[in-house]
Design an enzyme around this catalytic site. Structure first.
Site, PDB file in Angstrom:
ATOM      1  CG  HIS A  59      -0.373   0.042   2.536  1.00 54.42           C
ATOM      2  ND1 HIS A  59       0.417  -0.963   3.060  1.00 54.42           N
ATOM      3  CD2 HIS A  59      -0.435   0.993   3.515  1.00 54.42           C
ATOM      4  CE1 HIS A  59       0.797  -0.652   4.281  1.00 54.42           C
ATOM      5  NE2 HIS A  59       0.313   0.543   4.583  1.00 54.42           N
ATOM      6  CG  HIS A  61      -0.027   4.343   4.816  1.00 53.05           C
ATOM      7  ND1 HIS A  61      -0.725   3.570   5.718  1.00 53.05           N
ATOM      8  CD2 HIS A  61      -0.918   5.253   4.337  1.00 53.05           C
ATOM      9  CE1 HIS A  61      -1.983   4.001   5.787  1.00 53.05           C
ATOM     10  NE2 HIS A  61      -2.122   5.017   4.958  1.00 53.05           N
ATOM     11  CG  ASP A  63       4.914   3.169   7.521  1.00 54.44           C
ATOM     12  OD1 ASP A  63       4.027   3.467   6.703  1.00 54.44           O
ATOM     13  OD2 ASP A  63       4.686   2.429   8.503  1.00 54.44           O
ATOM     14  CG  HIS A  64       4.213   0.142   4.320  1.00 60.64           C
ATOM     15  ND1 HIS A  64       4.130  -1.201   4.596  1.00 60.64           N
ATOM     16  CD2 HIS A  64       3.748   0.775   5.417  1.00 60.64           C
ATOM     17  CE1 HIS A  64       3.628  -1.375   5.815  1.00 60.64           C
ATOM     18  NE2 HIS A  64       3.392  -0.182   6.336  1.00 60.64           N
ATOM     19  CG  HIS A 117      -3.970  -0.185   6.888  1.00 57.93           C
ATOM     20  ND1 HIS A 117      -3.942   0.369   8.149  1.00 57.93           N
ATOM     21  CD2 HIS A 117      -2.824   0.223   6.272  1.00 57.93           C
ATOM     22  CE1 HIS A 117      -2.834   1.084   8.285  1.00 57.93           C
ATOM     23  NE2 HIS A 117      -2.143   1.009   7.157  1.00 57.93           N
ATOM     24  CG  ASP A 136       0.672  -1.534   7.965  1.00 51.66           C
ATOM     25  OD1 ASP A 136       1.625  -2.300   8.152  1.00 51.66           O
ATOM     26  OD2 ASP A 136       0.792  -0.292   7.976  1.00 51.66           O
ATOM     27  CG  HIS A 174       4.165  -1.915  11.630  1.00 53.02           C
ATOM     28  ND1 HIS A 174       4.955  -0.792  11.731  1.00 53.02           N
ATOM     29  CD2 HIS A 174       3.375  -1.728  10.546  1.00 53.02           C
ATOM     30  CE1 HIS A 174       4.648   0.049  10.757  1.00 53.02           C
ATOM     31  NE2 HIS A 174       3.697  -0.500  10.021  1.00 53.02           N
TER      32      HIS A 174
END
Length: 259
Positions: A59, A61, A63-64, A117, A136, A174
């Site tokens: 996805h 985001h 942090d990905h 998410h 996530d 995570h």
């Protein structure tokens, strides 16, 4: 066709992220899943003598995907991600959707649509390796926050993942297992499988050992977000098990406010 190597890398310590390198020795192909930071990926590939060929994004985001452009510039790798996220994933080269299949070194990779998410969130399932890279959507003893999707969408996504074989290794993004465990026990303090897992998880984290990957069969037995259609759990939440999306919504609401 030999076995795939999967290497877990801890990145972005403030958000306890993991990214994963997947390497096929026969073909030399190497993929990284959700590289939020390019540096650790480049260092690990260099250390192992691997050439990065692909990025798989679950996805959009940051942090990905934060390492996408640097890794692509350094290696020329191909970025694969959801067609729904075509405008939100940096450097995206190839779009995929639910039901698509590609391969790494001849090992099939199935794309699963798991919105909830985010809208357009996907997971990568490798049946040959009994491995699921789910971003996530699913965590050990938990699930991601519902930022864009609906409870119905999220429950459908989790139901799809729950249908995979028990021996599937869940490579989630995570290290949230300890906090998820505390929440799960606040809902079901007497759940026998949870109590047993608590002993194992607490010991692992005390020693600084990761809890990821986890085994899907254990998640099916103990993760409350995978059991919202069970009458016992629904009753604890004051909801009707006949409406699992509503049970999920209540469970997610409680988790959002848990500290």
């Amino acid at each position: 066709m030999g076995a795939l190597s999967v290497i877990r890398l801890a990145i972005l310590p403030d958000s306890a992220n993991y990214t994963f390198l997947i390497h096929d020795a026969a073909s030399g192909q190497t993929a990284v899943v959700d590289p939020g930071d390019a540096g650790p990926v480049q260092e690990e590939c260099q250390r192992r003598g691997w050439r990065l060929t692909h990025i798989w994004n679950t996805h959009h985001h940051h942090d990905h995907v934060g390492g996408n452009l640097a890794l692509k510039a350094a290696t020329g790798c191909t970025v694969i991600g959801s067609a729904v996220d075509a405008g939100r994933i940096p450097g995206l080269d190839r779009t995929v959707a639910d039901g698509d299949c590609f391969d790494i070194g001849g090992h099939p990779v199935q794309v699963l649509g798991v919105s909830g998410h985010t809208i357009g969130h996907i997971a990568f399932y490798l049946p040959d390796a009994a491995a699921l890279f789910c971003g996530d959507t699913l965590f050990s003893l938990g699930c991601g926050r519902m930022f864009e999707g609906s409870p119905q969408q999220f429950w459908q996504a989790l139901s799809r993942l729950r249908a995979l074989p028990d021996d599937t290794l869940v490579y989630c993004a995570h290290e949230y297992t300890e906090s998820n465990l505390r929440f799960a026990l606040s809902i079901e303090p007497d759940h026998p499988v949870l109590k047993q897992r608590a002993l194992v998880i607490t010991a692992l984290r005390y020693q600084g050992v990761p809890t990821v990957p986890c085994l899907l069969g254990e998640e099916k037995a103990s993760n409350p977000f995978l059991r919202v259609d069970q009458p016992e759990l629904a009753a604890l939440l004051g909801r009707d098990a006949g409406d699992p999306a509503a049970v999920f919504a209540e469970l997610r609401r409680r988790k959002d406010g848990f500290s």
